[in-house]
Write an enzyme that holds these catalytic residues in place. Structure first.
Site, PDB file in Angstrom:
ATOM      1  N   GLU A  80     -22.256   3.329  -1.004  1.00  0.00           N
ATOM      2  CA  GLU A  80     -20.828   3.131  -0.737  1.00  0.00           C
ATOM      3  C   GLU A  80     -20.513   3.568   0.685  1.00  0.00           C
ATOM      4  OE1 GLU A  80     -18.343   3.123  -4.592  1.00  0.00           O
ATOM      5  OE2 GLU A  80     -18.582   5.205  -4.004  1.00  0.00           O
ATOM      6  N   HIS A  98     -20.109  11.440  -4.857  1.00  0.00           N
ATOM      7  CA  HIS A  98     -19.127  10.478  -4.327  1.00  0.00           C
ATOM      8  C   HIS A  98     -18.584  11.002  -2.994  1.00  0.00           C
ATOM      9  CE1 HIS A  98     -15.685   7.881  -3.868  1.00  0.00           C
ATOM     10  NE2 HIS A  98     -16.240   7.088  -4.777  1.00  0.00           N
ATOM     11  N   GLY A 102     -11.693   1.508  -0.337  1.00  0.00           N
ATOM     12  CA  GLY A 102     -10.227   1.407  -0.321  1.00  0.00           C
ATOM     13  C   GLY A 102      -9.640   0.727   0.902  1.00  0.00           C
ATOM     14  N   ASN A 156     -14.952   2.977 -11.631  1.00  0.00           N
ATOM     15  CA  ASN A 156     -14.586   4.346 -11.275  1.00  0.00           C
ATOM     16  C   ASN A 156     -13.068   4.409 -11.134  1.00  0.00           C
ATOM     17  OD1 ASN A 156     -14.172   6.859 -10.210  1.00  0.00           O
ATOM     18  ND2 ASN A 156     -15.256   6.491  -8.278  1.00  0.00           N
ATOM     19  N   LYS A 215     -11.272   6.990 -10.726  1.00  0.00           N
ATOM     20  CA  LYS A 215     -10.816   8.104  -9.873  1.00  0.00           C
ATOM     21  C   LYS A 215      -9.686   8.873 -10.581  1.00  0.00           C
ATOM     22  CE  LYS A 215     -12.454   5.576  -5.943  1.00  0.00           C
ATOM     23  NZ  LYS A 215     -12.449   5.323  -4.526  1.00  0.00           N
ATOM     24  N   SER A 262     -14.460  -1.503  -1.901  1.00  0.00           N
ATOM     25  CA  SER A 262     -13.538  -2.658  -1.857  1.00  0.00           C
ATOM     26  C   SER A 262     -14.051  -3.893  -2.593  1.00  0.00           C
ATOM     27  CB  SER A 262     -13.222  -3.038  -0.403  1.00  0.00           C
ATOM     28  OG  SER A 262     -12.481  -2.025   0.208  1.00  0.00           O
ATOM     29  N   GLU A 274     -15.769  11.011  -1.743  1.00  0.00           N
ATOM     30  CA  GLU A 274     -14.498  11.758  -1.815  1.00  0.00           C
ATOM     31  C   GLU A 274     -14.774  13.232  -2.144  1.00  0.00           C
ATOM     32  OE1 GLU A 274     -12.622   9.032  -4.519  1.00  0.00           O
ATOM     33  OE2 GLU A 274     -12.383   7.601  -2.874  1.00  0.00           O
TER      34      GLU A 274
HETATM   35  P1  13P Z   1     -12.616   0.852  -4.024  1.00  0.00           P
HETATM   36  O1  13P Z   1     -13.285  -0.224  -4.846  1.00  0.00           O
HETATM   37  O2  13P Z   1     -11.216   1.125  -4.424  1.00  0.00           O
HETATM   38  O3  13P Z   1     -12.791   0.592  -2.561  1.00  0.00           O
HETATM   39  O4  13P Z   1     -13.405   2.229  -4.335  1.00  0.00           O
HETATM   40  C1  13P Z   1     -14.778   2.244  -4.275  1.00  0.00           C
HETATM   41  C2  13P Z   1     -15.275   3.516  -4.818  1.00  0.00           C
HETATM   42  O5  13P Z   1     -15.086   4.564  -4.223  1.00  0.00           O
HETATM   43  C3  13P Z   1     -15.946   3.482  -6.119  1.00  0.00           C
HETATM   44  O6  13P Z   1     -16.603   4.688  -6.384  1.00  0.00           O
END
Ligand code: 13P
Length: 245
Positions: A169, A100, A175, A11, A13, A206, A102
């Site tokens: 997640e 997600h 992150g 991903n 982002k 992470s 976010e």
């Molecule tokens: P990170 O691997 O950067 O922590 O992000 C995870 C994530 O949100 C994948 O969708």
């Protein structure tokens, strides 16, 4: 060492320009020569601007492409700035990430997530459905009830779940470099598997080559949804290699 079929989903982002696609070439080359390549599926979820060029680049490879979100309506409409599942499929996406954290944080409700999943399934996309609790919810020991609610509302009235992959997640892990305790994580994956039978369950948050030394011992995980580390082809390849070592 595992011979289990595993998913490795990148991903990206809101990162990446046309030049970022060069890093994918290394992964394509690696996959071709990797002995265990029949046991895994790599899916790249770049920003929408890169779906079409990446789909051209990956045409002859076994790597698939996903989008990171879509509008809930599968037909065209007056929704400035939005893209629906049909448009994503049209430029090469086979999967779409929905729910997600976010986007949940930005206001996406369970009801809207449910509509998006239904619409994308109707279009013929496969779904990477994200669920996860916040640190606040975890501290209050509400993890299981939060996950149950996200699953119940997100998958409401969806009988056939064969095209749905679930990504657990925990929001506090995204992150931050922190991953759950292995025992806790294994129990949560088991809990989700019992709630949604026959779905693949991935872990995200992470994931990197270092903590994979630990994560790979969790036998009931079907793969990883990787954020930051997936933009670096070496790290992404190392994650795959370590899974099978
Ligand atoms: P990170 O691997 O950067 O922590 O992000 C995870 C994530 O949100 C994948 O969708």
């Amino acid at each position: 060492m595992t011979n289990k079929y595993m998913y490795f989903i990148a991903n990206w982002k809101m990162f990446g320009s046309l030049s970022s696609l060069n890093s994918v070439t290394k992964v394509v080359r690696f996959l071709k020569n990797f002995k265990k390549n029949k046991f895994l599926k790599i899916i790249y979820c770049p920003p929408n601007t890169l779906i079409y060029p990446l789909s051209k680049k990956l045409m002859k490879s076994r790597i698939d492409i996903g989008a990171q979100n879509c509008h809930e309506q599968e037909s065209y409409g007056a929704f400035t700035g939005s893209i629906n599942s049909f448009m994503l499929k049209n430029v090469g996406a086979k999967y779409v990430i929905i729910g997600h954290s976010e986007n949940r944080h930005a206001g996406e409700s369970d009801k809207m997530i449910n509509k998006k999943i239904k619409s994308a399934l109707k279009t013929g996309l496969k779904i990477i459905f994200c669920i996860g609790e916040t640190i606040h919810e975890r501290r209050k020991k509400n993890t299981k009830s939060v996950l149950s609610k996200q699953i119940r509302l997100g998958l409401m009235n969806i009988k056939n779940k064969k095209d749905i992959i679930i990504a657990y997640e925990p929001v506090w892990s995204i992150g931050t470099g922190i991953i759950p305790k292995l025992d806790d994580l294994s129990k949560i994956i088991y809990f989700i598997k019992r709630k949604v039978r026959n779905c693949k369950i991935l872990y995200g948050g992470s994931v990197n080559p270092k903590n994979l030394d630990k994560l790979k011992f969790i036998k009931n995980i079907d793969g990883y949804l990787v954020g930051g580390a997936s933009q670096d082809s070496k790290k992404f390849i190392d994650i795959i290699k370590k899974t099978y070592n």
